[in-house]
Enzyme design. Structure first.
Site, PDB file in Angstrom:
ATOM      1  N   HIS A   1       0.825  -1.213   0.000  1.00 17.26           N
ATOM      2  CA  HIS A   1       0.000   0.000   0.000  1.00 17.26           C
ATOM      3  C   HIS A   1       0.860   1.264   0.000  1.00 17.26           C
ATOM      4  CE1 HIS A   1      -3.763  -2.122   1.869  1.00 17.26           C
ATOM      5  NE2 HIS A   1      -3.411  -2.613   0.699  1.00 17.26           N
TER       6      HIS A   1
ATOM      7  N   PRO B   1      -3.353  -1.532  19.542  1.00 14.98           N
ATOM      8  CA  PRO B   1      -3.199  -1.968  18.149  1.00 14.98           C
ATOM      9  C   PRO B   1      -3.189  -0.852  17.104  1.00 14.98           C
ATOM     10  CG  PRO B   1      -5.385  -2.497  18.969  1.00 14.98           C
ATOM     11  CD  PRO B   1      -4.603  -2.023  20.142  1.00 14.98           C
TER      12      PRO B   1
ATOM     13  N   TYR C   1       4.491   5.681  10.712  1.00 18.24           N
ATOM     14  CA  TYR C   1       3.633   4.573  10.303  1.00 18.24           C
ATOM     15  C   TYR C   1       4.411   3.575   9.447  1.00 18.24           C
ATOM     16  CZ  TYR C   1      -0.806   2.344   8.926  1.00 18.24           C
ATOM     17  OH  TYR C   1      -1.842   1.469   8.744  1.00 18.24           O
TER      18      TYR C   1
HETATM   19  C1  DHB Z   1      -4.337  -4.001  11.065  1.00 20.70           C
HETATM   20  C2  DHB Z   1      -4.376  -3.805  12.417  1.00 20.70           C
HETATM   21  C3  DHB Z   1      -4.076  -2.577  12.935  1.00 20.70           C
HETATM   22  O1  DHB Z   1      -4.102  -2.366  14.259  1.00 20.70           O
HETATM   23  C4  DHB Z   1      -3.729  -1.532  12.113  1.00 20.70           C
HETATM   24  O2  DHB Z   1      -3.449  -0.321  12.655  1.00 20.70           O
HETATM   25  C5  DHB Z   1      -3.668  -1.727  10.770  1.00 20.70           C
HETATM   26  C6  DHB Z   1      -3.982  -2.984  10.244  1.00 20.70           C
HETATM   27  C7  DHB Z   1      -4.690  -5.328  10.499  1.00 20.70           C
HETATM   28  O3  DHB Z   1      -4.904  -6.267  11.266  1.00 20.70           O
HETATM   29  O4  DHB Z   1      -4.774  -5.461   9.273  1.00 20.70           O
END
Ligand code: DHB
Length: 388
Positions: free
Chosen positions: A72, A290, A382
């Site tokens: 991406h 996450p 990121y």
């Molecule tokens: C996914 C999980 C995330 O916490 C994130 O920020 C981006 C992608 C994933 O599981 O695809």
């Protein structure tokens, strides 16, 4: 049994460490309390920083990644009925890879076993000894028999609930902690993702994330109260909530929900990440919420630093890198913590009212998705801060 580095845990940290050590001619044995099938099947975050993908490719474990990962250029951030694109590739020349952690684990297990490596699955009653001076030992039961590995060093890669961190005397380390007042309900679905890149949504009803595992498989998340019971949510409710929070920025196709579960949201850092001849790496030392998917990336960064330190030790007797391991790893860990916390606080709902903080969050998202300087900062973090 005898080896140079005894590794507790066959997750991304333990397996990658074993792989990197093997390439440097250093012997290791990995032990794991789960089965191989469990390790290879557990769906986790699926976002890989640029340099991590490159490391897998450069060290000979990138063949399937090259074929199957989705690459991406950036992400979308949706709020107020509009989706804005942040193009990492245009801003900083880097892309990110979508490839589930379980695929990384599957590829690393195959590679280690193919290279003659030793991984013992389904071990029980693991304990670690004498890492505070003498010759470290790992004791466990395997196939019903008591076993012992004598080693020069132990790598604790056994996750947040593992035995390694709590084996360090309480007076020798400290944990820094932040618990968030919400969780994520995550689902894997048989449906096409609404966009060909990820959409992070800020919505009055709470955060939502639209990710994917393939052209017909989506990985979707919604902010829920902490310790929510996933079974309380019917499929229709989940789809309804996802559609509402997507805010009409893209059409959403529904499909079969294949898996669902709740992810807790917590930040945690252990300092230092070393005690004597025990070195912690990955979730055993730190966990992130996450948002931004830094968990596996930080784990791989730890073992990159650690493998180089072991290499210096065995090749030239140089101890400086080993002594510096904790400081070097923590420098990156805290930046990952900072970024994960920042993404989390910016994109989640913190109260039921539209209050001062809500207005401030909207202003921040508007700024972060509109200013080249702010988008560049997000992109750098990121896609992965420089490793070397
Ligand atoms: C996914 C999980 C995330 O916490 C994130 O920020 C981006 C992608 C994933 O599981 O695809």
């Amino acid at each position: 049994m005898r080896t140079q580095v005894g590794i507790v845990g066959a997750g991304p940290a333990g397996l990658m460490l074993s792989h990197l050590l093997h390439l440097a001619g250093i012997d290791s044995i990995v032990i794991e309390n789960r089965s191989r099938a469990y390790c290879e099947a557990r769906v986790r975050a699926g976002l890989m920083e640029n340099w991590v993908a490159q490391l897998l490719i450069d060290t000979g474990v990138g063949e399937r990644l090259n074929r199957e990962a989705m690459v991406h250029d950036g992400i979308y951030v949706a709020f107020g009925g509009e989706a804005r694109h942040i193009d990492f590739h245009k801003l900083i020349g880097k892309r990110v890879y979508i490839y589930d952690q379980k695929e990384v684990v599957t590829d690393l297990i195959a590679k280690r076993l193919g290279d003659g490596g030793q991984i013992l699955f389904e071990v029980e009653d693991t304990s670690i000894h004498d890492f505070d001076g003498g010759r470290p030992k790992i004791r466990f039961r395997h196939g019903g028999a008591a076993q012992e590995i004598e080693c020069d060093f132990i790598a604790g890669c056994d996750g947040f609930h593992g035995i390694c961190r709590p084996s360090i005397p309480a007076s020798a380390w400290r944990g820094y902690d932040r618990v968030y007042p919400f969780g994520w309900l995550g689902v894997l679905t048989e449906s096409p993702p609404p966009e060909d890149e990820l959409i992070y949504c800020f919505h009055e009803r709470g955060f939502a994330l639209f990710s994917m595992r393939g052209p017909q498989v989506s990985r979707l998340y919604i902010q829920v109260p902490p310790e929510e019971d996933a079974d309380k949510w019917s499929d229709a409710q989940i789809w309804g909530e996802l559609e509402t929070r997507l805010g009409g920025v893209r059409p959403l196709k529904r499909g079969k929900i294949l898996q669902k579960g709740v992810t807790p949201m917590r930040s945690y850092v252990t300092e230092p990440m070393q005690h004597g001849r025990l070195f912690l790496a990955g979730d055993a030392a730190h966990i992130v919420p996450p948002t931004g998917a830094k968990g596996m990336n930080l784990a791989i960064a730890d073992v990159r630093v650690l493998s180089r330190a072991f290499e210096a030790h065995y090749k030239s007797g140089g101890e400086a890198l080993l002594k510096d391991y904790s400081r070097t790893a923590l420098n990156r860990v805290w930046k990952g913590q900072r970024f994960s916390w920042w993404m989390t606080q910016m994109l989640h709902r913190h109260s039921d009212e539209i209050d001062f903080d809500t207005k401030r969050q909207i202003a921040e998202i508007d700024y972060v998705t509109g200013s080249v300087a702010a988008m560049t900062s997000l992109a750098e973090n990121y896609a992965g801060l420089p490793m070397e």
